[in-house]
Design a protein around this motif. Structure first.
Motif, PDB file in Angstrom:
ATOM      1  N   GLY A  44      15.070 -20.341  -1.519  1.00 39.32           N
ATOM      2  CA  GLY A  44      14.191 -19.427  -0.806  1.00 39.32           C
ATOM      3  C   GLY A  44      14.746 -18.020  -0.749  1.00 39.32           C
ATOM      4  N   ILE A  45      16.045 -17.905  -0.544  1.00 43.96           N
ATOM      5  CA  ILE A  45      16.678 -16.588  -0.522  1.00 43.96           C
ATOM      6  C   ILE A  45      16.572 -15.926  -1.890  1.00 43.96           C
ATOM      7  CG2 ILE A  45      18.921 -15.435  -0.376  1.00 43.96           C
ATOM      8  CD1 ILE A  45      19.595 -17.357   1.920  1.00 43.96           C
ATOM      9  N   LEU A  46      16.788 -16.687  -2.935  1.00 45.18           N
ATOM     10  CA  LEU A  46      16.732 -16.115  -4.283  1.00 45.18           C
ATOM     11  C   LEU A  46      15.331 -15.656  -4.677  1.00 45.18           C
ATOM     12  CD1 LEU A  46      19.047 -18.433  -6.408  1.00 45.18           C
ATOM     13  CD2 LEU A  46      19.503 -16.126  -5.623  1.00 45.18           C
ATOM     14  N   THR A  47      14.317 -16.362  -4.228  1.00 45.27           N
ATOM     15  CA  THR A  47      12.963 -16.059  -4.688  1.00 45.27           C
ATOM     16  C   THR A  47      12.179 -15.139  -3.764  1.00 45.27           C
ATOM     17  OG1 THR A  47      12.119 -18.071  -3.637  1.00 45.27           O
ATOM     18  CG2 THR A  47      12.766 -18.226  -5.951  1.00 45.27           C
ATOM     19  N   LYS A  48      12.484 -15.068  -2.495  1.00 48.85           N
ATOM     20  CA  LYS A  48      11.659 -14.320  -1.554  1.00 48.85           C
ATOM     21  C   LYS A  48      12.235 -12.982  -1.114  1.00 48.85           C
ATOM     22  CE  LYS A  48       9.571 -18.493   0.199  1.00 48.85           C
ATOM     23  NZ  LYS A  48       9.410 -19.384   1.316  1.00 48.85           N
ATOM     24  N   ILE A  49      13.500 -12.771  -1.341  1.00 47.85           N
ATOM     25  CA  ILE A  49      14.130 -11.535  -0.896  1.00 47.85           C
ATOM     26  C   ILE A  49      14.293 -10.610  -2.101  1.00 47.85           C
ATOM     27  CG2 ILE A  49      16.208 -10.551   0.113  1.00 47.85           C
ATOM     28  CD1 ILE A  49      16.501 -13.099   1.712  1.00 47.85           C
ATOM     29  N   PRO A  50      13.907  -9.344  -1.978  1.00 51.03           N
ATOM     30  CA  PRO A  50      14.054  -8.405  -3.098  1.00 51.03           C
ATOM     31  C   PRO A  50      15.507  -8.285  -3.565  1.00 51.03           C
ATOM     32  CG  PRO A  50      12.750  -7.446  -1.330  1.00 51.03           C
ATOM     33  CD  PRO A  50      13.291  -8.723  -0.804  1.00 51.03           C
ATOM     34  N   ALA A  51      15.657  -7.960  -4.826  1.00 51.35           N
ATOM     35  CA  ALA A  51      16.995  -7.922  -5.433  1.00 51.35           C
ATOM     36  C   ALA A  51      17.904  -6.869  -4.811  1.00 51.35           C
ATOM     37  CB  ALA A  51      16.866  -7.678  -6.929  1.00 51.35           C
ATOM     38  N   ASN A  52      17.362  -5.755  -4.353  1.00 54.03           N
ATOM     39  CA  ASN A  52      18.210  -4.693  -3.810  1.00 54.03           C
ATOM     40  C   ASN A  52      18.373  -4.769  -2.289  1.00 54.03           C
ATOM     41  OD1 ASN A  52      15.586  -4.061  -3.299  1.00 54.03           O
ATOM     42  ND2 ASN A  52      15.734  -1.913  -3.857  1.00 54.03           N
ATOM     43  N   ALA A  53      17.930  -5.834  -1.670  1.00 51.59           N
ATOM     44  CA  ALA A  53      18.050  -5.992  -0.217  1.00 51.59           C
ATOM     45  C   ALA A  53      19.427  -6.545   0.147  1.00 51.59           C
ATOM     46  CB  ALA A  53      16.968  -6.927   0.301  1.00 51.59           C
ATOM     47  N   LYS A  54      19.830  -6.265   1.378  1.00 53.55           N
ATOM     48  CA  LYS A  54      21.084  -6.800   1.905  1.00 53.55           C
ATOM     49  C   LYS A  54      20.754  -7.837   2.970  1.00 53.55           C
ATOM     50  CE  LYS A  54      23.800  -2.703   1.072  1.00 53.55           C
ATOM     51  NZ  LYS A  54      24.667  -1.677   1.648  1.00 53.55           N
ATOM     52  N   ILE A  55      21.421  -8.966   2.891  1.00 51.21           N
ATOM     53  CA  ILE A  55      21.198 -10.050   3.850  1.00 51.21           C
ATOM     54  C   ILE A  55      22.194  -9.890   4.990  1.00 51.21           C
ATOM     55  CG2 ILE A  55      21.199 -12.538   4.209  1.00 51.21           C
ATOM     56  CD1 ILE A  55      20.533 -12.833   1.249  1.00 51.21           C
ATOM     57  N   ARG A  56      21.693  -9.936   6.207  1.00 52.64           N
ATOM     58  CA  ARG A  56      22.524  -9.820   7.407  1.00 52.64           C
ATOM     59  C   ARG A  56      22.373 -11.085   8.241  1.00 52.64           C
ATOM     60  NH1 ARG A  56      25.657  -5.851   5.935  1.00 52.64           N
ATOM     61  NH2 ARG A  56      24.568  -3.919   5.545  1.00 52.64           N
ATOM     62  N   ASN A  57      23.427 -11.471   8.890  1.00 53.90           N
ATOM     63  CA  ASN A  57      23.410 -12.621   9.786  1.00 53.90           C
ATOM     64  C   ASN A  57      23.742 -12.156  11.192  1.00 53.90           C
ATOM     65  OD1 ASN A  57      22.950 -14.495   7.693  1.00 53.90           O
ATOM     66  ND2 ASN A  57      25.119 -14.439   7.196  1.00 53.90           N
ATOM     67  N   LYS A  58      22.961 -12.618  12.158  1.00 52.59           N
ATOM     68  CA  LYS A  58      23.222 -12.330  13.559  1.00 52.59           C
ATOM     69  C   LYS A  58      23.087 -13.644  14.310  1.00 52.59           C
ATOM     70  CE  LYS A  58      22.070  -9.112  17.208  1.00 52.59           C
ATOM     71  NZ  LYS A  58      21.238  -7.979  17.602  1.00 52.59           N
ATOM     72  N   GLU A  59      24.211 -14.171  14.721  1.00 49.90           N
ATOM     73  CA  GLU A  59      24.305 -15.488  15.352  1.00 49.90           C
ATOM     74  C   GLU A  59      23.721 -16.540  14.405  1.00 49.90           C
ATOM     75  OE1 GLU A  59      22.675 -15.219  19.257  1.00 49.90           O
ATOM     76  OE2 GLU A  59      24.104 -13.701  19.886  1.00 49.90           O
ATOM     77  N   THR A  60      22.623 -17.194  14.771  1.00 53.34           N
ATOM     78  CA  THR A  60      22.066 -18.239  13.917  1.00 53.34           C
ATOM     79  C   THR A  60      20.920 -17.757  13.052  1.00 53.34           C
ATOM     80  OG1 THR A  60      20.558 -18.933  15.663  1.00 53.34           O
ATOM     81  CG2 THR A  60      22.693 -20.039  15.560  1.00 53.34           C
ATOM     82  N   ARG A  61      20.569 -16.479  13.143  1.00 54.95           N
ATOM     83  CA  ARG A  61      19.442 -15.944  12.379  1.00 54.95           C
ATOM     84  C   ARG A  61      19.940 -15.090  11.220  1.00 54.95           C
ATOM     85  NH1 ARG A  61      14.381 -14.355  15.135  1.00 54.95           N
ATOM     86  NH2 ARG A  61      13.635 -16.481  15.057  1.00 54.95           N
ATOM     87  N   SER A  62      19.222 -15.166  10.130  1.00 47.91           N
ATOM     88  CA  SER A  62      19.507 -14.330   8.964  1.00 47.91           C
ATOM     89  C   SER A  62      18.282 -13.475   8.692  1.00 47.91           C
ATOM     90  CB  SER A  62      19.805 -15.181   7.737  1.00 47.91           C
ATOM     91  OG  SER A  62      20.963 -15.938   7.952  1.00 47.91           O
ATOM     92  N   TYR A  63      18.523 -12.237   8.302  1.00 50.78           N
ATOM     93  CA  TYR A  63      17.425 -11.349   7.946  1.00 50.78           C
ATOM     94  C   TYR A  63      17.897 -10.427   6.841  1.00 50.78           C
ATOM     95  CZ  TYR A  63      19.909  -8.128  11.026  1.00 50.78           C
ATOM     96  OH  TYR A  63      20.869  -7.358  11.603  1.00 50.78           O
ATOM     97  N   TRP A  64      16.970  -9.754   6.202  1.00 44.38           N
ATOM     98  CA  TRP A  64      17.307  -8.850   5.114  1.00 44.38           C
ATOM     99  C   TRP A  64      16.694  -7.488   5.366  1.00 44.38           C
ATOM    100  CZ3 TRP A  64      13.186  -6.865   2.393  1.00 44.38           C
ATOM    101  CH2 TRP A  64      12.002  -7.568   2.481  1.00 44.38           C
ATOM    102  N   LYS A  65      17.333  -6.471   4.790  1.00 41.15           N
ATOM    103  CA  LYS A  65      16.810  -5.118   4.893  1.00 41.15           C
ATOM    104  C   LYS A  65      17.215  -4.353   3.643  1.00 41.15           C
ATOM    105  CE  LYS A  65      20.657  -3.155   7.502  1.00 41.15           C
ATOM    106  NZ  LYS A  65      21.033  -2.422   8.673  1.00 41.15           N
ATOM    107  N   PHE A  66      16.507  -3.251   3.386  1.00 35.24           N
ATOM    108  CA  PHE A  66      16.795  -2.439   2.193  1.00 35.24           C
ATOM    109  C   PHE A  66      17.933  -1.504   2.448  1.00 35.24           C
ATOM    110  CE2 PHE A  66      12.393  -3.639   1.418  1.00 35.24           C
ATOM    111  CZ  PHE A  66      12.520  -4.129   0.143  1.00 35.24           C
TER     112      PHE A  66
END
Length: 66
Positions: A44-66
């Motif tokens: 899911g991470i490989l297919t749904k998150i844009p290639a130039n985004a950065k993945i961040r983790n905060k406690e138990t949640r993960s999110y991405w941003k440009f």
């Protein structure tokens, strides 16, 4: 690599060897089922998150941003 070491190799070992331990077989199968959730999350991470985004983790949640 942990998926291969903890799941694939024990399954292959149990298939090749003559060990007949039902508890060990159940543990290996349970590990395979639970590890599949990690594989699906990775897919899911490989297919749904844009290639130039950065993945961040905060406690138990993960999110991405440009």
């Amino acid at each position: 690599m942990p998926f291969i070491v903890l799941t694939v190799i024990p399954v292959l070992f149990l298939m090749i060897s003559t060990i007949n331990n039902p508890l060990l077989s159940k543990i290996v199968i349970m590990n395979m089922v639970l590890s599949s959730l990690d594989v699906l999350s990775f897919y899911g991470i490989l297919t749904k998150i844009p290639a130039n985004a950065k993945i961040r983790n905060k406690e138990t949640r993960s999110y991405w941003k440009f």
